[in-house]
Design a protein around this motif. Structure first.
Motif, PDB file in Angstrom:
ATOM      1  N   GLU A  78       0.790  -1.331   0.080  1.00 50.61           N
ATOM      2  CA  GLU A  78      -0.160  -0.089  -0.095  1.00 50.61           C
ATOM      3  C   GLU A  78       0.872   1.327   0.122  1.00 50.61           C
ATOM      4  O   GLU A  78       0.120   2.344  -0.070  1.00 50.61           O
ATOM      5  N   GLN A  79       2.219   1.081  -0.238  1.00 48.44           N
ATOM      6  CA  GLN A  79       2.808   3.055  -0.184  1.00 48.44           C
ATOM      7  C   GLN A  79       3.080   3.382  -1.309  1.00 48.44           C
ATOM      8  O   GLN A  79       3.282   2.080  -2.371  1.00 48.44           O
ATOM      9  N   ASN A  80       2.694   4.654  -1.629  1.00 51.61           N
ATOM     10  CA  ASN A  80       2.225   4.830  -3.066  1.00 51.61           C
ATOM     11  C   ASN A  80       3.510   5.910  -2.865  1.00 51.61           C
ATOM     12  O   ASN A  80       3.220   6.341  -4.399  1.00 51.61           O
ATOM     13  N   HIS A  81       4.591   6.109  -2.813  1.00 53.56           N
ATOM     14  CA  HIS A  81       5.226   6.665  -3.229  1.00 53.56           C
ATOM     15  C   HIS A  81       7.059   5.192  -3.768  1.00 53.56           C
ATOM     16  O   HIS A  81       6.532   4.918  -2.771  1.00 53.56           O
ATOM     17  N   ALA A  82       7.133   6.398  -4.672  1.00 51.34           N
ATOM     18  CA  ALA A  82       8.375   5.697  -5.440  1.00 51.34           C
ATOM     19  C   ALA A  82       9.654   5.112  -4.129  1.00 51.34           C
ATOM     20  O   ALA A  82      10.078   6.036  -4.072  1.00 51.34           O
TER      21      ALA A  82
END
Length: 187
Positions: A78-82
């Motif tokens: 669910e982490q949305n930053h690259a």
């Protein structure tokens, strides 16, 4: 002519890869203001190896109070930053458990899982090393299993389960299941 074009494209690709790796953020030294991403506690007050992750679009890294927490973050879908790069502290040349070593790329480290050393938050730790020899020496003193970064599964870091070697056989799995079963099996 085709051969020249292929060589030129290969060189351009290699150059692009080299330039991309040259632009990765360098590790940031922890200060008194550094707090753990999950616990929001002062990291300098906790012993053991820490971690940091640099994300695209964020000016400062996320710090983690344990190397295990760093790896857990990398396994969370669910982490949305690259992620640009993740670092953990190398225990191969650490002065002590209280004074971890220099930063190394998390995906290049060799980890010892299941040792008697607990991380900064008192939880099981994945102890990172830059060399297999240093990891083996640690295992001789503290127990555990050697794992490479790509052998660590989400189950290993996102649950309370003990870390397992990647090549665990069926009898090892059966022993783990028996250990989890209730002791009283009388009818």
């Amino acid at each position: 002519m085709k051969h020249s074009i292929i060589i030129a494209l290969a060189l351009l690709t290699l150059t692009a890869c080299k330039e991309k790796s040259a632009t990765l953020p360098q590790p940031v030294e922890m200060s008194a203001e550094a707090v753990g991403f999950y616990c929001q506690m002062d990291l300098l007050e906790h012993e053991g190896p820490k971690g940091q992750i640099h994300l695209t679009g964020l000016p400062e890294p996320l710090f983690f109070s344990q190397a295990r927490d760093t790896i857990a973050y990398l396994h969370m879908p669910e982490q949305n930053h690259a992620v640009q790069v993740a670092y953990v502290q190398d225990m191969a040349n650490a002065k002590s458990w209280a004074e971890p070593g220099a930063w190394i790329a998390a995906d290049k480290a060799i980890y010892v899982a299941g040792s008697d050393q607990m991380g900064g938050m008192g939880a099981p730790e994945f102890v990172p090393f830059s060399t297999e020899a240093a990891a083996a020496g640690f295992i001789a003193s503290h127990g555990g299993t050697l794992l490479r970064f790509d052998q660590i599964t989400p189950r290993d870091v996102l649950t309370g389960a003990d870390p397992k070697p990647a090549d665990a056989d069926q009898s090892d799995i059966a022993n783990r299941l028996r250990a989890l079963a209730p002791a009283d099996r009388t009818k």
